[in-house]
Design a protein around this motif. Structure first.
Motif, PDB file in Angstrom:
ATOM      1  N   ARG A  14      47.546   7.867  28.743  1.00 41.39           N
ATOM      2  CA  ARG A  14      48.562   7.875  27.693  1.00 41.39           C
ATOM      3  C   ARG A  14      49.042   6.455  27.386  1.00 41.39           C
ATOM      4  O   ARG A  14      49.358   5.683  28.293  1.00 41.39           O
ATOM      5  CB  ARG A  14      49.762   8.733  28.098  1.00 41.39           C
ATOM      6  N   LYS A  15      49.105   6.153  26.107  1.00 42.08           N
ATOM      7  CA  LYS A  15      49.540   4.829  25.678  1.00 42.08           C
ATOM      8  C   LYS A  15      50.946   4.517  26.191  1.00 42.08           C
ATOM      9  O   LYS A  15      51.212   3.399  26.633  1.00 42.08           O
ATOM     10  CB  LYS A  15      49.499   4.735  24.154  1.00 42.08           C
ATOM     11  N   TYR A  69      57.336   5.769  15.339  1.00 42.43           N
ATOM     12  CA  TYR A  69      56.649   5.055  16.418  1.00 42.43           C
ATOM     13  C   TYR A  69      56.704   5.869  17.710  1.00 42.43           C
ATOM     14  O   TYR A  69      55.683   6.071  18.379  1.00 42.43           O
ATOM     15  CB  TYR A  69      57.270   3.664  16.624  1.00 42.43           C
ATOM     16  N   TYR A  70      57.901   6.364  18.057  1.00 42.51           N
ATOM     17  CA  TYR A  70      58.042   7.149  19.284  1.00 42.51           C
ATOM     18  C   TYR A  70      57.247   8.449  19.208  1.00 42.51           C
ATOM     19  O   TYR A  70      56.651   8.873  20.195  1.00 42.51           O
ATOM     20  CB  TYR A  70      59.516   7.423  19.584  1.00 42.51           C
ATOM     21  N   ALA A  71      57.191   9.066  18.036  1.00 44.99           N
ATOM     22  CA  ALA A  71      56.413  10.299  17.876  1.00 44.99           C
ATOM     23  C   ALA A  71      54.924  10.026  18.088  1.00 44.99           C
ATOM     24  O   ALA A  71      54.217  10.842  18.696  1.00 44.99           O
ATOM     25  CB  ALA A  71      56.655  10.900  16.495  1.00 44.99           C
ATOM     26  N   LEU A  72      54.456   8.876  17.609  1.00 47.70           N
ATOM     27  CA  LEU A  72      53.043   8.529  17.751  1.00 47.70           C
ATOM     28  C   LEU A  72      52.642   8.270  19.205  1.00 47.70           C
ATOM     29  O   LEU A  72      51.457   8.328  19.535  1.00 47.70           O
ATOM     30  CB  LEU A  72      52.702   7.318  16.882  1.00 47.70           C
ATOM     31  N   LEU A  73      53.619   8.006  20.058  1.00 48.18           N
ATOM     32  CA  LEU A  73      53.326   7.824  21.480  1.00 48.18           C
ATOM     33  C   LEU A  73      53.062   9.149  22.184  1.00 48.18           C
ATOM     34  O   LEU A  73      52.612   9.169  23.325  1.00 48.18           O
ATOM     35  CB  LEU A  73      54.470   7.082  22.175  1.00 48.18           C
ATOM     36  N   ARG A  74      53.350  10.251  21.528  1.00 44.57           N
ATOM     37  CA  ARG A  74      53.080  11.595  22.042  1.00 44.57           C
ATOM     38  C   ARG A  74      53.713  11.843  23.413  1.00 44.57           C
ATOM     39  O   ARG A  74      53.059  12.316  24.347  1.00 44.57           O
ATOM     40  CB  ARG A  74      51.594  11.857  22.085  1.00 44.57           C
ATOM     41  N   ALA A  75      54.990  11.495  23.504  1.00 46.20           N
ATOM     42  CA  ALA A  75      55.766  11.744  24.715  1.00 46.20           C
ATOM     43  C   ALA A  75      57.034  12.470  24.272  1.00 46.20           C
ATOM     44  O   ALA A  75      58.056  11.839  23.991  1.00 46.20           O
ATOM     45  CB  ALA A  75      56.089  10.446  25.432  1.00 46.20           C
ATOM     46  N   PRO A  76      56.973  13.809  24.166  1.00 43.71           N
ATOM     47  CA  PRO A  76      58.074  14.578  23.581  1.00 43.71           C
ATOM     48  C   PRO A  76      59.445  14.339  24.223  1.00 43.71           C
ATOM     49  O   PRO A  76      60.453  14.329  23.519  1.00 43.71           O
ATOM     50  CB  PRO A  76      57.635  16.031  23.758  1.00 43.71           C
ATOM     51  N   LEU A  79      60.726  11.128  22.778  1.00 43.93           N
ATOM     52  CA  LEU A  79      61.045  11.312  21.356  1.00 43.93           C
ATOM     53  C   LEU A  79      62.357  12.069  21.188  1.00 43.93           C
ATOM     54  O   LEU A  79      63.229  11.645  20.424  1.00 43.93           O
ATOM     55  CB  LEU A  79      59.913  12.036  20.633  1.00 43.93           C
ATOM     56  N   TRP A 154      58.056  12.678  32.168  1.00 47.79           N
ATOM     57  CA  TRP A 154      57.861  12.377  30.763  1.00 47.79           C
ATOM     58  C   TRP A 154      56.391  12.406  30.425  1.00 47.79           C
ATOM     59  O   TRP A 154      55.937  12.355  29.387  1.00 47.79           O
ATOM     60  CB  TRP A 154      58.477  11.013  30.391  1.00 47.79           C
TER      61      TRP A 154
END
Length: 154
Positions: A14-15, A69-76, A79, A154
């Protein structure tokens, strides 16, 4: 979900985990870390306030872009937490009323002074000197440390 150890950030696919692992490399000193826990939220609040002083829609655009940006990190979990903190920041900025510019400017200057003091203590330059996106990773670093203490994955 509860866990007792930090996730293996540096080896994660995960990024968000890789960004946090890299960010942590220059934030190992406990004093620098404590400074960041106060200064990073203060800086984020001040940025929203300064942008709001330019025009409210500039601030709204900034927070919307940040949330994308936070949504694109895919860490609900991050976000959702950043969404809630954004609402709080906007409420605080609105509460400043006509003092939003001087209050936000003062917070910005003082918080950055503390950030640079923390990095002087750390002996390492701030991560955003390498990549501007680390300005958005900073709040996640603070949250990751809080989540770890609370046992939130997370």
């Amino acid at each position: 979900m509860m866990h007792t150890a930090a996730p293996p950030l540096e080896t994660s696919d995960r990024k968000v985990d890789r960004l946090l692992a890299h960010y942590e490399e220059s934030h190992l000193n406990p004093t620098n870390e404590r400074i960041h826990f106060v200064a990073i939220p203060a800086i984020m609040l001040s940025i929203v306030g300064l942008l709001f002083a330019i025009h409210p829609w500039v601030a709204y655009g900034f927070v919307a872009a940040s949330l994308v940006y936070y949504a694109l990190l895919r860490a609900p979990v991050f976000l959702l937490t950043m969404l809630m903190l954004t609402v709080v920041a906007l409420a605080l900025v609105h509460a400043m009323g006509g003092l939003v510019l001087p209050v936000s400017a003062a917070i910005f200057v003082v918080a950055w002074i503390f950030q640079f003091v923390g990095h002087k203590i750390e002996g390492k330059k701030p991560s955003f000197f390498e990549d501007i996106q680390y300005l958005w990773v900073g709040p996640l670093f603070v949250l990751s440390k809080l989540f770890l203490k609370l046992g939130v994955r997370w």
